[in-house]
Design a protein around this motif. Structure first.
Motif, PDB file in Angstrom:
ATOM      1  N   ARG A  17       0.808  -1.224   0.000  1.00  0.00           N
ATOM      2  CA  ARG A  17       0.000   0.000   0.000  1.00  0.00           C
ATOM      3  C   ARG A  17       0.842   1.275   0.000  1.00  0.00           C
ATOM      4  NH1 ARG A  17      -3.525  -2.076   5.029  1.00  0.00           N
ATOM      5  NH2 ARG A  17      -4.643  -3.808   4.013  1.00  0.00           N
ATOM      6  N   LEU A  18       2.071   1.177   0.427  1.00  0.00           N
ATOM      7  CA  LEU A  18       2.967   2.332   0.462  1.00  0.00           C
ATOM      8  C   LEU A  18       4.040   2.153  -0.606  1.00  0.00           C
ATOM      9  CD1 LEU A  18       3.360   2.545   4.338  1.00  0.00           C
ATOM     10  CD2 LEU A  18       1.773   3.828   2.903  1.00  0.00           C
ATOM     11  N   ASP A  19       4.449   3.243  -1.232  1.00  0.00           N
ATOM     12  CA  ASP A  19       5.406   3.117  -2.336  1.00  0.00           C
ATOM     13  C   ASP A  19       6.855   3.325  -1.920  1.00  0.00           C
ATOM     14  OD1 ASP A  19       5.267   5.796  -1.866  1.00  0.00           O
ATOM     15  OD2 ASP A  19       4.754   6.387  -3.917  1.00  0.00           O
ATOM     16  N   ASP A  20       7.100   3.504  -0.631  1.00  0.00           N
ATOM     17  CA  ASP A  20       8.452   3.707  -0.125  1.00  0.00           C
ATOM     18  C   ASP A  20       8.731   2.670   0.964  1.00  0.00           C
ATOM     19  OD1 ASP A  20      10.811   4.517   1.101  1.00  0.00           O
ATOM     20  OD2 ASP A  20      10.324   6.653   1.017  1.00  0.00           O
ATOM     21  N   PRO A  21       9.661   1.739   0.729  1.00  0.00           N
ATOM     22  CA  PRO A  21       9.920   0.705   1.742  1.00  0.00           C
ATOM     23  C   PRO A  21      10.394   1.257   3.072  1.00  0.00           C
ATOM     24  CG  PRO A  21      11.508   0.575  -0.069  1.00  0.00           C
ATOM     25  CD  PRO A  21      10.457   1.526  -0.494  1.00  0.00           C
ATOM     26  N   ALA A  22      11.062   2.401   3.054  1.00  0.00           N
ATOM     27  CA  ALA A  22      11.523   2.995   4.317  1.00  0.00           C
ATOM     28  C   ALA A  22      10.347   3.470   5.157  1.00  0.00           C
ATOM     29  CB  ALA A  22      12.475   4.152   4.017  1.00  0.00           C
ATOM     30  N   VAL A  23       9.318   4.012   4.511  1.00  0.00           N
ATOM     31  CA  VAL A  23       8.122   4.450   5.239  1.00  0.00           C
ATOM     32  C   VAL A  23       7.400   3.233   5.817  1.00  0.00           C
ATOM     33  CG1 VAL A  23       5.872   5.592   5.039  1.00  0.00           C
ATOM     34  CG2 VAL A  23       7.878   6.541   3.859  1.00  0.00           C
ATOM     35  N   TYR A  24       7.298   2.169   5.016  1.00  0.00           N
ATOM     36  CA  TYR A  24       6.662   0.938   5.499  1.00  0.00           C
ATOM     37  C   TYR A  24       7.387   0.413   6.737  1.00  0.00           C
ATOM     38  CZ  TYR A  24       4.981  -3.900   5.586  1.00  0.00           C
ATOM     39  OH  TYR A  24       4.450  -5.102   5.976  1.00  0.00           O
ATOM     40  N   GLU A  25       8.689   0.336   6.662  1.00  0.00           N
ATOM     41  CA  GLU A  25       9.463  -0.218   7.769  1.00  0.00           C
ATOM     42  C   GLU A  25       9.362   0.659   9.018  1.00  0.00           C
ATOM     43  OE1 GLU A  25      13.366  -0.915   6.131  1.00  0.00           O
ATOM     44  OE2 GLU A  25      12.527  -2.195   4.545  1.00  0.00           O
ATOM     45  N   ALA A  26       9.247   1.971   8.836  1.00  0.00           N
ATOM     46  CA  ALA A  26       9.136   2.872   9.974  1.00  0.00           C
ATOM     47  C   ALA A  26       7.817   2.687  10.722  1.00  0.00           C
ATOM     48  CB  ALA A  26       9.262   4.317   9.497  1.00  0.00           C
ATOM     49  N   TRP A  27       6.737   2.401  10.005  1.00  0.00           N
ATOM     50  CA  TRP A  27       5.417   2.298  10.633  1.00  0.00           C
ATOM     51  C   TRP A  27       5.039   0.860  10.980  1.00  0.00           C
ATOM     52  CZ3 TRP A  27       2.175   6.352  11.992  1.00  0.00           C
ATOM     53  CH2 TRP A  27       2.590   7.619  11.591  1.00  0.00           C
ATOM     54  N   TYR A  28       5.423  -0.095  10.138  1.00  0.00           N
ATOM     55  CA  TYR A  28       5.061  -1.499  10.374  1.00  0.00           C
ATOM     56  C   TYR A  28       6.124  -2.253  11.169  1.00  0.00           C
ATOM     57  CZ  TYR A  28       1.042  -1.402   7.169  1.00  0.00           C
ATOM     58  OH  TYR A  28      -0.170  -1.148   6.562  1.00  0.00           O
ATOM     59  N   LYS A  29       7.330  -1.698  11.249  1.00  0.00           N
ATOM     60  CA  LYS A  29       8.454  -2.338  11.947  1.00  0.00           C
ATOM     61  C   LYS A  29       8.795  -3.695  11.321  1.00  0.00           C
ATOM     62  CE  LYS A  29       8.000   1.112  14.761  1.00  0.00           C
ATOM     63  NZ  LYS A  29       8.807   2.341  14.518  1.00  0.00           N
ATOM     64  N   LYS A  30       8.587  -3.794  10.013  1.00  0.00           N
ATOM     65  CA  LYS A  30       8.873  -5.013   9.272  1.00  0.00           C
ATOM     66  C   LYS A  30       9.447  -4.640   7.911  1.00  0.00           C
ATOM     67  CE  LYS A  30       5.088  -7.634  11.448  1.00  0.00           C
ATOM     68  NZ  LYS A  30       5.908  -8.621  12.164  1.00  0.00           N
ATOM     69  N   THR A  31       9.922  -5.644   7.200  1.00  0.00           N
ATOM     70  CA  THR A  31      10.478  -5.451   5.862  1.00  0.00           C
ATOM     71  C   THR A  31       9.406  -5.700   4.809  1.00  0.00           C
ATOM     72  OG1 THR A  31      12.637  -6.183   6.634  1.00  0.00           O
ATOM     73  CG2 THR A  31      12.273  -6.246   4.260  1.00  0.00           C
ATOM     74  N   THR A  32       9.521  -5.004   3.674  1.00  0.00           N
ATOM     75  CA  THR A  32       8.616  -5.263   2.561  1.00  0.00           C
ATOM     76  C   THR A  32       9.417  -5.324   1.272  1.00  0.00           C
ATOM     77  OG1 THR A  32       6.512  -4.655   1.556  1.00  0.00           O
ATOM     78  CG2 THR A  32       8.023  -2.853   2.077  1.00  0.00           C
ATOM     79  N   ALA A  33       8.723  -5.335   0.147  1.00  0.00           N
ATOM     80  CA  ALA A  33       9.371  -5.466  -1.154  1.00  0.00           C
ATOM     81  C   ALA A  33      10.143  -4.204  -1.518  1.00  0.00           C
ATOM     82  CB  ALA A  33       8.318  -5.762  -2.218  1.00  0.00           C
ATOM     83  N   SER A  34      10.963  -4.312  -2.557  1.00  0.00           N
ATOM     84  CA  SER A  34      11.715  -3.156  -3.032  1.00  0.00           C
ATOM     85  C   SER A  34      10.781  -2.157  -3.699  1.00  0.00           C
ATOM     86  CB  SER A  34      12.784  -3.601  -4.035  1.00  0.00           C
ATOM     87  OG  SER A  34      12.169  -4.054  -5.228  1.00  0.00           O
ATOM     88  N   ARG A  35      11.268  -0.934  -3.869  1.00  0.00           N
ATOM     89  CA  ARG A  35      10.465   0.128  -4.454  1.00  0.00           C
ATOM     90  C   ARG A  35       9.959  -0.245  -5.857  1.00  0.00           C
ATOM     91  NH1 ARG A  35      10.403   5.772  -3.322  1.00  0.00           N
ATOM     92  NH2 ARG A  35      12.155   5.453  -1.903  1.00  0.00           N
ATOM     93  N   ASP A  36      10.765  -0.956  -6.642  1.00  0.00           N
ATOM     94  CA  ASP A  36      10.345  -1.328  -7.998  1.00  0.00           C
ATOM     95  C   ASP A  36       9.067  -2.159  -7.985  1.00  0.00           C
ATOM     96  OD1 ASP A  36      12.463   0.022  -9.084  1.00  0.00           O
ATOM     97  OD2 ASP A  36      13.733  -1.764  -9.332  1.00  0.00           O
ATOM     98  N   TYR A  37       8.960  -3.081  -7.046  1.00  0.00           N
ATOM     99  CA  TYR A  37       7.754  -3.900  -6.953  1.00  0.00           C
ATOM    100  C   TYR A  37       6.598  -3.114  -6.352  1.00  0.00           C
ATOM    101  CZ  TYR A  37      10.507  -7.988  -8.241  1.00  0.00           C
ATOM    102  OH  TYR A  37      11.290  -8.883  -8.923  1.00  0.00           O
ATOM    103  N   LEU A  38       6.890  -2.274  -5.359  1.00  0.00           N
ATOM    104  CA  LEU A  38       5.824  -1.475  -4.766  1.00  0.00           C
ATOM    105  C   LEU A  38       5.161  -0.570  -5.808  1.00  0.00           C
ATOM    106  CD1 LEU A  38       7.491  -0.412  -1.377  1.00  0.00           C
ATOM    107  CD2 LEU A  38       5.906  -2.297  -1.779  1.00  0.00           C
TER     108      LEU A  38
END
Length: 345
Positions: A102-123
């Motif tokens: 749902r978020l296009d920046d993995p750093a923002v995702y990690e800051a709020w969810y405290k977890k890792t997600t996909a790279s920006r290209d996939y987002l």
């Protein structure tokens, strides 16, 4: 079509089953679970015994490619991102009910969810699945990021007016109430009966993971950064979300003018109901359904616009909207499988 559901034991998955078993275009449903493979779904949810009595299977990309047209991820955060990049190399359509895309920046995702997600290209490949606002984009997608429950109720309430000159976008306050099913099926002290009954509390004040999702899509429409105050509360009911939004007005405007604006914005949308002045929304009015009910008040005394939005968190806030997105993807009637009246009382 053939559908697959990953995470077959959660509340989101069981709601998908409830609707998909009555969907005219669905021929076959596969259930995937890494922890419960080989277990029949009726052993987890006995009420499904005569409806969809199938065993859950191990999730593999090969099995999905051979057997599934559209795959739903009804999983916790930080699960779907591990599978979706490989699936994007296939023809399978993907609807992700988790927050991983749902978020296009993995750093923002990690800051709020405290977890890792996909790279920006996939987002960047994900289309946000707010079905009543972005239907044309959804129709062209392979990967749909299904919105969160609070963002669905909040964005449907704010998007019609967020870019209008008569509101102050720096004044937005969002007050949310949710039932305990929003916490999922896992056991925890906070939703234990003795803790929750006859009680109500705020949680994740200033830090709820849905905050950046709401801010992202408000900012996308205004083309400027937006920051909201969002405070969620948990209340002793099973289902439902009620969100009250407060926005300062910058110019005099009548309730009738705002009402007309909302009615025009949603005039083609079957599942958003803009209520008349005398009819305040209640969670019971949408219980078990894919509807969102909205109500507008212009408080001339305080010079504020007040918007009330109600949804069923498990349906419009999750599985129902996911099926609405599937219908859009395949050019079906948007209400197929979902045109059920709310449960009442």
């Amino acid at each position: 079509m053939r559908v697959g559901i990953v995470g077959g034991t959660g509340y989101g998955a069981v709601e998908l089953m409830r609707f998909l078993t009555n969907h005219q275009a669905v021929d076959k449903i596969y259930l995937y679970s890494q922890s419960k493979q080989g277990t029949y779904i009726s052993d987890v949810y006995p009420h499904l015994a005569s409806i969809i009595n199938v065993a859950m299977e191990e999730l593999t990309v090969d099995h999905v490619v051979k057997h599934v047209d559209v795959l739903f991820f009804a999983t916790p955060p930080a699960v779907s991102y591990q599978w979706i990049p490989a699936l994007l190399e296939t023809d399978v359509k993907i609807i992700d009910l988790s927050g991983d895309f749902r978020l296009d920046d993995p750093a923002v995702y990690e800051a709020w969810y405290k977890k890792t997600t996909a790279s920006r290209d996939y987002l960047k490949q994900a289309v946000y699945g707010l079905a009543d606002v972005y239907p044309d984009k959804i129709k062209q997608a392979q990967l749909i990021a299904n919105p969160g429950c609070y963002p669905t109720a909040t964005l449907l309430g704010l998007l019609p007016i967020i870019d209008k000159s008569f509101i102050d976008v720096d004044s937005i306050i969002v007050d949310g109430k949710t039932g305990v099913s929003g916490a999922g099926r896992s056991l925890s002290q906070g939703v234990h009966y003795a803790e929750m009954n006859e009680n109500m509390r705020a949680y994740a004040v200033g830090s709820h993971k849905h905050t950046p999702e709401i801010e992202r899509f408000l900012a996308e429409k205004t083309e400027k950064s937006i920051f909201i105050n969002f405070t969620p509360h948990i209340v002793p009911m099973t289902r439902g979300i009620l969100v009250t939004m407060y926005v300062n007005l910058t110019a005099a405007i009548s309730r009738d003018t705002v009402q007309t604006l909302y009615e025009s914005f949603y005039k083609e949308r079957a599942f958003v109901r803009v209520k008349e002045n005398h009819s305040l929304p209640e969670t019971k009015h949408v219980y078990g359904s894919n509807y969102c009910d909205l109500h507008i008040t212009v408080d001339q005394r305080t010079n504020r616009l007040i918007i009330v939005s109600v949804i069923d968190n498990l349906v419009k806030g999750a599985s129902g909207q996911a099926i609405q997105n599937m219908n859009l993807l395949y050019g079906l009637n948007e209400t197929e499988g979902l045109n059920l009246s709310p449960l009442y009382p």
